[in-house]
Write a protein that holds these residues in place. Structure first.
Motif, PDB file in Angstrom:
ATOM      1  N   ALA A   1       0.836  -1.205   0.000  1.00 56.69           N
ATOM      2  CA  ALA A   1       0.000   0.000   0.000  1.00 56.69           C
ATOM      3  C   ALA A   1       0.866   1.248   0.000  1.00 56.69           C
ATOM      4  CB  ALA A   1      -0.930  -0.013   1.215  1.00 56.69           C
ATOM      5  N   PHE A   2       1.930   1.217   0.778  1.00 57.00           N
ATOM      6  CA  PHE A   2       2.865   2.342   0.854  1.00 57.00           C
ATOM      7  C   PHE A   2       3.523   2.574  -0.508  1.00 57.00           C
ATOM      8  CE2 PHE A   2       7.139   4.027   1.510  1.00 57.00           C
ATOM      9  CZ  PHE A   2       6.912   5.099   2.362  1.00 57.00           C
ATOM     10  N   LEU A   3       3.982   1.493  -1.128  1.00 59.37           N
ATOM     11  CA  LEU A   3       4.662   1.601  -2.423  1.00 59.37           C
ATOM     12  C   LEU A   3       3.702   2.057  -3.513  1.00 59.37           C
ATOM     13  CD1 LEU A   3       6.849  -1.642  -2.262  1.00 59.37           C
ATOM     14  CD2 LEU A   3       7.717   0.704  -2.344  1.00 59.37           C
ATOM     15  N   PHE A   4       2.477   1.497  -3.527  1.00 57.63           N
ATOM     16  CA  PHE A   4       1.530   1.857  -4.580  1.00 57.63           C
ATOM     17  C   PHE A   4       1.218   3.353  -4.555  1.00 57.63           C
ATOM     18  CE2 PHE A   4      -2.832   2.717  -5.954  1.00 57.63           C
ATOM     19  CZ  PHE A   4      -2.720   2.331  -7.287  1.00 57.63           C
ATOM     20  N   GLU A   5       1.039   3.896  -3.386  1.00 55.04           N
ATOM     21  CA  GLU A   5       0.728   5.325  -3.272  1.00 55.04           C
ATOM     22  C   GLU A   5       1.784   6.169  -3.967  1.00 55.04           C
ATOM     23  OE1 GLU A   5       0.179   8.736   0.215  1.00 55.04           O
ATOM     24  OE2 GLU A   5       0.249   6.606   0.765  1.00 55.04           O
ATOM     25  N   ARG A   6       3.040   5.772  -3.856  1.00 56.27           N
ATOM     26  CA  ARG A   6       4.135   6.543  -4.438  1.00 56.27           C
ATOM     27  C   ARG A   6       4.357   6.204  -5.913  1.00 56.27           C
ATOM     28  NH1 ARG A   6       3.744   6.356   0.472  1.00 56.27           N
ATOM     29  NH2 ARG A   6       4.573   7.982   1.841  1.00 56.27           N
ATOM     30  N   VAL A   7       4.209   4.922  -6.263  1.00 57.44           N
ATOM     31  CA  VAL A   7       4.363   4.534  -7.660  1.00 57.44           C
ATOM     32  C   VAL A   7       3.286   5.193  -8.513  1.00 57.44           C
ATOM     33  CG1 VAL A   7       4.200   2.581  -9.264  1.00 57.44           C
ATOM     34  CG2 VAL A   7       5.529   2.355  -7.161  1.00 57.44           C
ATOM     35  N   TYR A   8       2.073   5.251  -7.991  1.00 54.79           N
ATOM     36  CA  TYR A   8       0.954   5.819  -8.748  1.00 54.79           C
ATOM     37  C   TYR A   8       1.190   7.297  -9.073  1.00 54.79           C
ATOM     38  CZ  TYR A   8      -3.841   6.747 -10.185  1.00 54.79           C
ATOM     39  OH  TYR A   8      -4.949   7.090 -10.925  1.00 54.79           O
TER      40      TYR A   8
ATOM     41  N   PRO B   1      -8.014  -9.547  -3.863  1.00 51.80           N
ATOM     42  CA  PRO B   1      -8.171  -8.812  -5.130  1.00 51.80           C
ATOM     43  C   PRO B   1      -7.303  -7.566  -5.239  1.00 51.80           C
ATOM     44  CG  PRO B   1     -10.016  -8.342  -3.666  1.00 51.80           C
ATOM     45  CD  PRO B   1      -9.179  -9.387  -2.976  1.00 51.80           C
ATOM     46  N   VAL B   2      -6.655  -7.179  -4.144  1.00 51.95           N
ATOM     47  CA  VAL B   2      -5.915  -5.917  -4.148  1.00 51.95           C
ATOM     48  C   VAL B   2      -4.762  -5.925  -5.148  1.00 51.95           C
ATOM     49  CG1 VAL B   2      -4.351  -6.595  -2.265  1.00 51.95           C
ATOM     50  CG2 VAL B   2      -4.850  -4.172  -2.667  1.00 51.95           C
ATOM     51  N   TRP B   3      -4.169  -7.113  -5.401  1.00 52.47           N
ATOM     52  CA  TRP B   3      -3.013  -7.171  -6.312  1.00 52.47           C
ATOM     53  C   TRP B   3      -3.447  -6.832  -7.742  1.00 52.47           C
ATOM     54  CZ3 TRP B   3      -0.483  -7.094  -2.242  1.00 52.47           C
ATOM     55  CH2 TRP B   3      -0.636  -8.007  -1.209  1.00 52.47           C
ATOM     56  N   THR B   4      -4.592  -7.398  -8.168  1.00 60.58           N
ATOM     57  CA  THR B   4      -5.114  -7.082  -9.498  1.00 60.58           C
ATOM     58  C   THR B   4      -5.526  -5.619  -9.592  1.00 60.58           C
ATOM     59  OG1 THR B   4      -5.870  -9.349  -9.844  1.00 60.58           O
ATOM     60  CG2 THR B   4      -6.902  -7.639 -11.188  1.00 60.58           C
ATOM     61  N   GLU B   5      -6.104  -5.116  -8.511  1.00 62.88           N
ATOM     62  CA  GLU B   5      -6.520  -3.710  -8.495  1.00 62.88           C
ATOM     63  C   GLU B   5      -5.318  -2.800  -8.696  1.00 62.88           C
ATOM     64  OE1 GLU B   5      -8.339  -0.404  -5.389  1.00 62.88           O
ATOM     65  OE2 GLU B   5      -8.543  -2.545  -4.927  1.00 62.88           O
ATOM     66  N   TYR B   6      -4.220  -3.088  -8.000  1.00 70.39           N
ATOM     67  CA  TYR B   6      -3.009  -2.268  -8.169  1.00 70.39           C
ATOM     68  C   TYR B   6      -2.551  -2.289  -9.618  1.00 70.39           C
ATOM     69  CZ  TYR B   6      -2.266  -1.977  -3.070  1.00 70.39           C
ATOM     70  OH  TYR B   6      -2.379  -1.708  -1.733  1.00 70.39           O
ATOM     71  N   MET B   7      -2.490  -3.492 -10.214  1.00 70.67           N
ATOM     72  CA  MET B   7      -1.955  -3.619 -11.569  1.00 70.67           C
ATOM     73  C   MET B   7      -2.844  -2.914 -12.590  1.00 70.67           C
ATOM     74  SD  MET B   7      -0.254  -7.450 -11.747  1.00 70.67           S
ATOM     75  CE  MET B   7      -1.561  -8.399 -10.972  1.00 70.67           C
ATOM     76  N   THR B   8      -4.163  -3.044 -12.456  1.00 68.60           N
ATOM     77  CA  THR B   8      -5.051  -2.410 -13.431  1.00 68.60           C
ATOM     78  C   THR B   8      -5.053  -0.894 -13.287  1.00 68.60           C
ATOM     79  OG1 THR B   8      -6.916  -2.826 -11.925  1.00 68.60           O
ATOM     80  CG2 THR B   8      -6.544  -4.410 -13.692  1.00 68.60           C
ATOM     81  N   ARG B   9      -4.885  -0.399 -12.075  1.00 63.85           N
ATOM     82  CA  ARG B   9      -4.880   1.048 -11.895  1.00 63.85           C
ATOM     83  C   ARG B   9      -3.607   1.691 -12.446  1.00 63.85           C
ATOM     84  NH1 ARG B   9      -6.453   2.899  -5.981  1.00 63.85           N
ATOM     85  NH2 ARG B   9      -6.166   4.922  -7.022  1.00 63.85           N
ATOM     86  N   LEU B  10      -2.602   0.881 -12.678  1.00 66.34           N
ATOM     87  CA  LEU B  10      -1.350   1.414 -13.223  1.00 66.34           C
ATOM     88  C   LEU B  10      -1.280   1.312 -14.746  1.00 66.34           C
ATOM     89  CD1 LEU B  10       1.154   0.074 -10.540  1.00 66.34           C
ATOM     90  CD2 LEU B  10       0.540   2.468 -10.952  1.00 66.34           C
ATOM     91  N   LEU B  11      -2.363   0.865 -15.377  1.00 66.81           N
ATOM     92  CA  LEU B  11      -2.388   0.846 -16.841  1.00 66.81           C
ATOM     93  C   LEU B  11      -2.294   2.267 -17.383  1.00 66.81           C
ATOM     94  CD1 LEU B  11      -5.209  -1.817 -17.399  1.00 66.81           C
ATOM     95  CD2 LEU B  11      -2.800  -2.046 -18.074  1.00 66.81           C
TER      96      LEU B  11
END
Length: 526
Positions: free
Chosen positions: A362-369, A395-405
């Motif tokens: 969650a910490f990493l996604f916030e910054r990667v996004y 499901p959070v892993w798929t959510e992260y990947m799709t939001r980074l499309l």
């Protein structure tokens, strides 16, 4: 290391074949005047040297294949600097008289000692004798600086001048006890890397990037050896003398890491490697963490606060206090600290501590996004794919990947294909606008056999896109795609649906006579 007599003979023959008497004579003059700083045999039958001309020039002589020899001077091909390096090499191996003989052989003459002035003695630089194993790290660093602290001046174009320094310094501790030898060798490598850091400062800005790449590649074995030596340390079994030596090395590396200057090597990574190993000693860990926290209390005047908070974060991570680690990583600057954070998340996955994994991700996604570039998205999505394999019910892993499309497209596409999630894979292709011809043939065959219905919408879309070009070539492309689509319907055993689809397509585009002709030619309709 030295060349065999056979290779020396081959080298002289190739030098003589250059038929450049003037260059041979000028090379001898350079040698005789003491302008050759170094000449050493290296691997692959090469001689490396540095010559002081109007500038410092790095020379490589290839005894086996002379055409690969080179010099950094502007003169093309065989030059006086090459000849000068060879003469010094012979002198070092066999004495001045043999160098003189080689000179006359190259000129096609007999050696006559009276004809050539002997090589003048260079003024000897008096240095203190090397310390022994009773000296501490500070004494050794001071002595190395005095004896070899000017070597970096010979490194303008190459680090070859540092290799013999490294070898000779390590040789001074070859008979020491292993624990102390590791510390000595680590200190030597740190000193040599610092010489390289000084050497790169002499390079002009125009060519700095290329020299940086060259320097880093040549220093890779040294850095790798340093990491190996660090991994072999035994913190809980160190004597007080070894602990003091270690503290000196750590302080030296930390000073480099926290300087905030542009540097060749990742000194911060070296410091953290030391910290990770030395943290096995709890007393050392608490002392080092305390010193870093004290610095963190007052950031004013610090040149590199990002490194400081990264270091504190890693020390907390080593102690499994991840929430405190993330507090400091949040203050370290993501672009710089991400390199060490991804392995942290991966390690918690290895440990199957999923509560902490979710915290890190969650910490990493916030910054990667926020950044969304290849450098950040790639490693993060790789972690998501790994997590999805181990815990697919989340499901959070798929959510992260799709939001980074669309930045995550390639990784996500491969992931769903590997997992045989064909419907999701096909939806992704439609979303991105991928054409069937853009997909690998093996993937199309696999999905066509396993899940033909998943591919049908992709081909439907491709057919319509080809028809909309409103030209003969587009219609032909549409027919080719229709033939492949027909096979999918047959594989799915749904011929009735295929017939309805074709009937609707023909009716929809009945006014496009050229398209109707291509359908007839392709035997799609009769």
């Amino acid at each position: 290391m030295q060349l065999s007599e056979k290779l020396e003979a081959a080298m002289e023959q190739q030098l003589q074949d250059q038929n450049a008497v003037t260059i041979i004579k000028r090379g001898w003059q350079y040698y005789a005047e003491g302008l050759v700083n170094s000449a050493n045999a290296g691997g692959h039958d090469n001689i490396y040297g540095v010559v002081q001309g109007s500038d410092l020039y790095a020379v490589i002589l290839d005894a086996g294949h002379f055409r690969y020899s080179s010099c950094t001077c502007p003169y093309p091909g065989f030059c006086k600097h090459m000849a000068a390096v060879y003469f010094l090499y012979i002198q070092q191996e066999s004495g001045h008289e043999q160098a003189e003989r080689a000179y006359f052989r190259l000129l096609g003459l007999r050696a006559a000692s009276s004809a050539v002035k002997p090589l003048p003695e260079r003024p000897a630089q008096e240095h203190k004798p090397a310390p022994d194993d009773t000296a501490d790290a500070a004494e050794w660093l001071a002595w190395m600086e005095e004896a070899h602290g000017e070597t970096w001046r010979k490194c303008r174009h190459s680090l070859h001048a540092l290799q013999p320094v490294l070898s000779s310094l390590k040789g001074l501790a070859r008979d020491w006890p292993k624990p102390l030898q590791r510390l000595h060798w680590s200190t030597v490598i740190v000193f040599v890397l610092e010489q390289a850091e000084k050497g790169i400062t002499t390079v002009d800005s125009f060519s700095r990037y290329y020299h940086e790449m060259s320097f880093i590649r040549m220093a890779e074995p040294w850095v790798e050896h340093l990491n190996t030596l660090i991994s072999e340390l035994e913190p809980e079994r160190m004597t007080p003398e070894e602990e003091a030596w270690t503290d000196t090395v750590v302080a030296h590396v930390k000073s480099r890491a926290s300087s905030g200057e542009q540097q060749l090597f990742d000194w911060g990574y070296m410091y953290l490697a030391l910290c990770e190993k030395l943290s096995e000693n709890r007393v050392w860990y608490e002392r080092e963490l305390g010193s870093l926290l004290k610095l963190a209390e007052d950031e004013e005047g610090l040149t590199d606060t990002g490194f400081l908070h990264t270091a504190v974060g890693m020390l907390y991570f080593f102690d499994k206090r991840d929430e405190l680690a993330l507090e400091h990583f949040a203050r370290s600057g993501f672009e710089r600290s991400q390199r060490v954070m991804y392995p942290c998340a991966a390690q918690r996955m290895e440990e199957e501590n999923w509560e902490l994994v979710e915290l890190w991700m969650a910490f990493l996604f916030e910054r990667v996004y926020k950044v969304k570039n290849a450098r950040t998205v790639g490693p993060f999505v790789t972690l998501c794919r790994r997590a999805d394999l181990d815990r697919p019910e989340l499901p959070v892993w798929t959510e992260y990947m799709t939001r980074l499309l669309p930045h995550s497209y390639s990784e996500l596409s491969d992931h769903w294909l590997e997992q045989k999630r064909y419907d999701e894979w096909a939806d992704l292709q439609l979303l991105i606008g991928t054409k069937p011809e853009d997909v690998g043939a093996s993937a199309l065959r696999e999905i066509g056999k396993q899940a033909p219905r998943a591919l049908m919408p992709l081909y439907h879309h491709s057919v319509e896109a080809a028809i909309q070009t409103r030209n003969r070539q587009g219609y032909r492309t549409a027919v080719k795609q229709l033939k492949k689509l027909e096979k999918l319907y047959k594989t799915d055993k749904d011929s009735a649906r295929w017939d309805r689809y074709i009937a609707g397509l023909v009716h929809k585009h009945q006014r496009l006579r050229a398209f109707q002709e291509e359908l007839w030619k392709g035997k799609i309709v009769t």
